[in-house]
Design a protein around this motif. Structure first.
Motif, short mmCIF file in Angstrom:
data_model
loop_
_atom_site.label_atom_id
_atom_site.label_comp_id
_atom_site.label_asym_id
_atom_site.label_seq_id
_atom_site.Cartn_x
_atom_site.Cartn_y
_atom_site.Cartn_z
N ALA A 87 0.84 -1.20 0.00
CA ALA A 87 0.00 0.00 0.00
C ALA A 87 0.87 1.25 0.00
CB ALA A 87 -0.94 -0.01 1.21
N ARG A 88 1.95 1.22 0.80
CA ARG A 88 2.87 2.35 0.85
C ARG A 88 3.51 2.60 -0.52
NH1 ARG A 88 7.77 3.50 0.72
NH2 ARG A 88 8.55 1.39 0.69
N GLN A 89 3.72 1.52 -1.27
CA GLN A 89 4.30 1.63 -2.61
C GLN A 89 3.27 2.11 -3.64
OE1 GLN A 89 5.74 -2.35 -3.26
NE2 GLN A 89 7.58 -2.03 -2.02
N GLY A 90 2.02 2.23 -3.22
CA GLY A 90 1.01 2.79 -4.10
C GLY A 90 0.03 1.81 -4.72
N SER A 91 0.08 0.55 -4.33
CA SER A 91 -0.83 -0.43 -4.91
C SER A 91 -2.28 -0.15 -4.52
CB SER A 91 -0.45 -1.84 -4.45
OG SER A 91 -1.48 -2.76 -4.79
N PRO A 92 -3.13 0.12 -5.50
CA PRO A 92 -4.54 0.36 -5.18
C PRO A 92 -5.21 -0.85 -4.52
CG PRO A 92 -4.07 1.03 -7.44
CD PRO A 92 -2.85 0.30 -6.93
N ALA A 93 -4.85 -2.04 -4.95
CA ALA A 93 -5.46 -3.25 -4.38
C ALA A 93 -5.11 -3.38 -2.90
CB ALA A 93 -4.99 -4.49 -5.14
N PHE A 94 -3.86 -3.14 -2.55
CA PHE A 94 -3.46 -3.29 -1.16
C PHE A 94 -3.95 -2.12 -0.31
CE2 PHE A 94 -0.88 -6.43 -3.21
CZ PHE A 94 -0.86 -7.46 -2.29
N ARG A 95 -4.08 -0.95 -0.90
CA ARG A 95 -4.72 0.16 -0.18
C ARG A 95 -6.17 -0.19 0.12
NH1 ARG A 95 -2.24 5.58 -3.13
NH2 ARG A 95 -0.21 5.42 -2.11
N ALA A 96 -6.81 -0.85 -0.82
CA ALA A 96 -8.20 -1.27 -0.61
C ALA A 96 -8.29 -2.32 0.50
CB ALA A 96 -8.79 -1.81 -1.90
N HIS A 97 -7.30 -3.22 0.57
CA HIS A 97 -7.28 -4.21 1.66
C HIS A 97 -7.27 -3.50 3.01
CE1 HIS A 97 -6.90 -7.50 -1.05
NE2 HIS A 97 -5.60 -7.44 -1.24
N ALA A 99 -8.24 -0.35 3.63
CA ALA A 99 -9.51 0.36 3.79
C ALA A 99 -10.65 -0.59 4.15
CB ALA A 99 -9.85 1.12 2.50
N ASP A 100 -10.58 -1.81 3.66
CA ASP A 100 -11.62 -2.81 3.94
C ASP A 100 -11.44 -3.48 5.30
OD1 ASP A 100 -12.77 -2.27 1.48
OD2 ASP A 100 -11.88 -4.01 0.47
#
Length: 127
Positions: A87-97, A99-100
């Motif tokens: 997420a820190r690297q900018g992955s939208p999928a992992f940012r969503a993880h 957030a979810d």
């Protein structure tokens, strides 16, 4: 695939070589499952979870024990760290993880495994 139809799915976004115990501990965590009651995927308490984990491990040919339990908790710690890093690297999928609430669930499950360690180990032995 069976008769040209998908009958299963394997999530490979964190796949990498590792020890068999690493994979077994995560499989037991997911399928026994060894989740805290607040986790929507959780089923029952330590006694039932430990019994199912012991059965799973027996079928696999390895005992459910303290090493398995410790490995499951460590696997979750590293998974949470991996999600944070991606997420820190900018992955939208992992940012969503995040957030979810995935990390919150993993951390709750780690605390549950640690808090109920003795009960789970007793259930492993009885299972």
């Amino acid at each position: 695939m069976h008769d040209g139809r998908a009958v299963g799915f394997i999530d490979v976004d964190t796949a990498h070589p590792g020890p068999r115990l690493w994979d077994l501990a995560y499989a037991v965590y997911r399928f026994a499952p060894l989740h805290a009651p607040a986790n929507p995927d959780g089923v029952g308490g330590p006694q039932g979870q430990g019994r199912r984990a012991a059965l799973f491990c027996r079928a696999y040919g390895r005992p459910a024990d303290a090493e398995l339990l410790d490995t499951a908790a460590e696997r979750l710690r590293r998974l949470a760290a991996h999600i944070r890093e991606r997420a820190r690297q900018g992955s939208p999928a992992f940012r969503a993880h995040i957030a979810d609430g995935h990390i919150d669930l993993y951390e709750s499950d780690i605390a549950y495994l640690e808090t109920h360690r003795a009960a789970l180990l007793r259930a492993f032995a009885a299972g």
